[in-house]
Design a protein around this motif. Structure first.
Motif, PDB file in Angstrom:
ATOM      1  N   ARG A  25       0.827  -1.244  -0.149  1.00 51.66           N
ATOM      2  CA  ARG A  25      -0.080   0.142  -0.017  1.00 51.66           C
ATOM      3  C   ARG A  25       1.090   1.243  -0.087  1.00 51.66           C
ATOM      4  O   ARG A  25       1.651   1.295   0.769  1.00 51.66           O
ATOM      5  N   ILE A  26       0.704   1.965  -0.982  1.00 56.34           N
ATOM      6  CA  ILE A  26       1.668   3.331  -1.210  1.00 56.34           C
ATOM      7  C   ILE A  26       0.810   4.269  -0.886  1.00 56.34           C
ATOM      8  O   ILE A  26      -0.272   4.395  -1.560  1.00 56.34           O
ATOM      9  N   GLU A  27       1.385   5.268   0.068  1.00 54.36           N
ATOM     10  CA  GLU A  27       0.412   6.463   0.496  1.00 54.36           C
ATOM     11  C   GLU A  27       1.414   7.648   0.230  1.00 54.36           C
ATOM     12  O   GLU A  27       2.452   7.706   0.487  1.00 54.36           O
ATOM     13  N   ILE A  28       0.846   8.697  -0.593  1.00 55.91           N
ATOM     14  CA  ILE A  28       1.414   9.893  -0.919  1.00 55.91           C
ATOM     15  C   ILE A  28       0.752  11.007  -0.554  1.00 55.91           C
ATOM     16  O   ILE A  28      -0.362  11.151  -0.952  1.00 55.91           O
ATOM     17  N   LEU A  29       1.385  11.782   0.318  1.00 56.15           N
ATOM     18  CA  LEU A  29       0.779  13.136   0.781  1.00 56.15           C
ATOM     19  C   LEU A  29       1.492  14.560   0.017  1.00 56.15           C
ATOM     20  O   LEU A  29       2.527  14.334   0.154  1.00 56.15           O
ATOM     21  N   ILE A  30       0.561  15.192  -0.633  1.00 57.29           N
ATOM     22  CA  ILE A  30       0.998  16.222  -1.269  1.00 57.29           C
ATOM     23  C   ILE A  30       0.356  17.469  -0.859  1.00 57.29           C
ATOM     24  O   ILE A  30      -0.755  17.368  -0.281  1.00 57.29           O
ATOM     25  N   ASP A  31       0.987  18.709  -0.905  1.00 57.54           N
ATOM     26  CA  ASP A  31       0.316  19.789  -0.660  1.00 57.54           C
ATOM     27  C   ASP A  31       0.881  21.006  -1.167  1.00 57.54           C
ATOM     28  O   ASP A  31       1.821  20.977  -2.001  1.00 57.54           O
ATOM     29  N   SER A  32       0.381  22.275  -1.216  1.00 56.83           N
ATOM     30  CA  SER A  32       0.684  23.565  -1.775  1.00 56.83           C
ATOM     31  C   SER A  32       0.337  24.577  -0.689  1.00 56.83           C
ATOM     32  O   SER A  32      -0.612  24.369   0.192  1.00 56.83           O
ATOM     33  N   ASP A  33       0.802  25.749  -1.047  1.00 58.45           N
ATOM     34  CA  ASP A  33       0.402  27.032  -0.276  1.00 58.45           C
ATOM     35  C   ASP A  33      -1.296  27.278  -0.526  1.00 58.45           C
ATOM     36  O   ASP A  33      -1.873  27.993   0.231  1.00 58.45           O
ATOM     37  N   HIS A  34      -1.628  26.540  -1.500  1.00 60.10           N
ATOM     38  CA  HIS A  34      -3.012  26.980  -1.877  1.00 60.10           C
ATOM     39  C   HIS A  34      -3.932  25.764  -1.791  1.00 60.10           C
ATOM     40  O   HIS A  34      -5.100  26.004  -2.376  1.00 60.10           O
ATOM     41  N   GLY A  35      -3.755  24.694  -1.143  1.00 64.37           N
ATOM     42  CA  GLY A  35      -4.396  23.639  -1.009  1.00 64.37           C
ATOM     43  C   GLY A  35      -4.189  22.572  -2.156  1.00 64.37           C
ATOM     44  O   GLY A  35      -3.470  23.048  -3.212  1.00 64.37           O
ATOM     45  N   GLU A  62      -2.751   5.514  -2.717  1.00 65.94           N
ATOM     46  CA  GLU A  62      -3.586   6.479  -2.384  1.00 65.94           C
ATOM     47  C   GLU A  62      -2.722   8.046  -2.364  1.00 65.94           C
ATOM     48  O   GLU A  62      -1.631   8.029  -1.887  1.00 65.94           O
ATOM     49  N   VAL A  63      -3.341   8.825  -3.208  1.00 67.87           N
ATOM     50  CA  VAL A  63      -2.707  10.324  -3.315  1.00 67.87           C
ATOM     51  C   VAL A  63      -3.565  11.258  -2.749  1.00 67.87           C
ATOM     52  O   VAL A  63      -5.075  11.290  -2.947  1.00 67.87           O
ATOM     53  N   SER A  64      -3.168  11.806  -1.738  1.00 69.04           N
ATOM     54  CA  SER A  64      -4.047  13.049  -0.916  1.00 69.04           C
ATOM     55  C   SER A  64      -3.398  14.042  -0.502  1.00 69.04           C
ATOM     56  O   SER A  64      -2.073  14.004  -0.621  1.00 69.04           O
ATOM     57  N   SER A  65      -4.029  15.189   0.236  1.00 72.61           N
ATOM     58  CA  SER A  65      -3.348  16.021   0.983  1.00 72.61           C
ATOM     59  C   SER A  65      -3.603  15.841   2.380  1.00 72.61           C
ATOM     60  O   SER A  65      -4.617  15.184   2.932  1.00 72.61           O
ATOM     61  N   PRO A  66      -2.782  16.335   3.366  1.00 71.71           N
ATOM     62  CA  PRO A  66      -2.837  16.031   4.797  1.00 71.71           C
ATOM     63  C   PRO A  66      -4.026  17.085   5.236  1.00 71.71           C
ATOM     64  O   PRO A  66      -3.953  18.324   4.639  1.00 71.71           O
ATOM     65  N   GLY A  67      -4.895  16.571   6.069  1.00 70.19           N
ATOM     66  CA  GLY A  67      -5.787  17.575   6.564  1.00 70.19           C
ATOM     67  C   GLY A  67      -5.405  18.187   7.834  1.00 70.19           C
ATOM     68  O   GLY A  67      -4.596  18.179   8.168  1.00 70.19           O
ATOM     69  N   ILE A  68      -6.417  19.117   8.004  1.00 70.31           N
ATOM     70  CA  ILE A  68      -6.099  19.861   9.461  1.00 70.31           C
ATOM     71  C   ILE A  68      -6.106  18.956  10.489  1.00 70.31           C
ATOM     72  O   ILE A  68      -6.830  17.868  10.525  1.00 70.31           O
ATOM     73  N   GLY A  69      -5.265  19.264  11.581  1.00 64.14           N
ATOM     74  CA  GLY A  69      -5.148  18.196  12.579  1.00 64.14           C
ATOM     75  C   GLY A  69      -4.228  17.426  12.461  1.00 64.14           C
ATOM     76  O   GLY A  69      -3.868  16.413  13.308  1.00 64.14           O
ATOM     77  N   GLN A  70      -3.440  17.067  11.248  1.00 65.53           N
ATOM     78  CA  GLN A  70      -2.486  16.139  10.807  1.00 65.53           C
ATOM     79  C   GLN A  70      -1.247  16.709  11.272  1.00 65.53           C
ATOM     80  O   GLN A  70      -0.987  17.990  11.067  1.00 65.53           O
TER      81      GLN A  70
END
Length: 147
Positions: A25-35, A62-70
């Motif tokens: 199971r591959i998990e990739i978390l990505i983000d940016s300054d604007h979501g 699974e590719v997603s962005s980290p949520g608030i609280g992470q």
């Protein structure tokens, strides 16, 4: 990771975490300054999928962005959350909440405003405290919705 790092950087995004968990199971978390729009997660997912041969090795992606609280994992997350409320847990387990006011390569400053009764006075007064942390003295830092 090298597979997506250049594309993320070119598009104004950054990798927060890449993990391979049991069961391929591959998990990739990505983000940016604007979501991160869901369409961009799909684009990165397709890029990764086309780089592997499912006939050779099966995997779940699974590719997603980290949520608030992470908890924050990379320096860019601190910069993204400047002037926003955060919760800091130091290595002793003490929790501090405040506004992320400053970030450097070695640490950060959290501003806390609270009502305090000064010695010799009857009424509480609003006082501002600035707590300076180095990254190695905190267990976790995360964005919160409000103080």
């Amino acid at each position: 990771m090298d597979l997506i790092a250049e594309k993320l950087e070119d598009d104004g995004f950054y990798a927060v975490d890449v993990a391979v968990k049991p069961g391929n199971r591959i998990e990739i978390l990505i983000d940016s300054d604007h979501g991160v729009p869901i369409e961009y997660c799909v684009e990165i997912s397709r890029l990764v999928e086309h780089s592997f041969d499912r006939e050779e090795e099966d995997f779940e992606l699974e590719v997603s962005s980290p949520g608030i609280g992470q908890p924050f994992k990379v320096l860019q997350q601190y910069h993204k959350c400047l002037n926003r409320p955060v919760e800091v847990m130091d290595n002793d387990g003490k929790v501090q909440k405040g506004i992320l006011e400053e970030v450097t390569d070695s640490g950060f400053v959290v501003k806390e405003e609270k009502m305090v009764k000064p010695e010799g006075k009857k009424k509480k007064e609003l006082q501002v405290f600035r707590h300076q942390f180095s990254f190695d003295e905190v267990k976790r830092v995360k964005e919160i919705l409000s103080l």
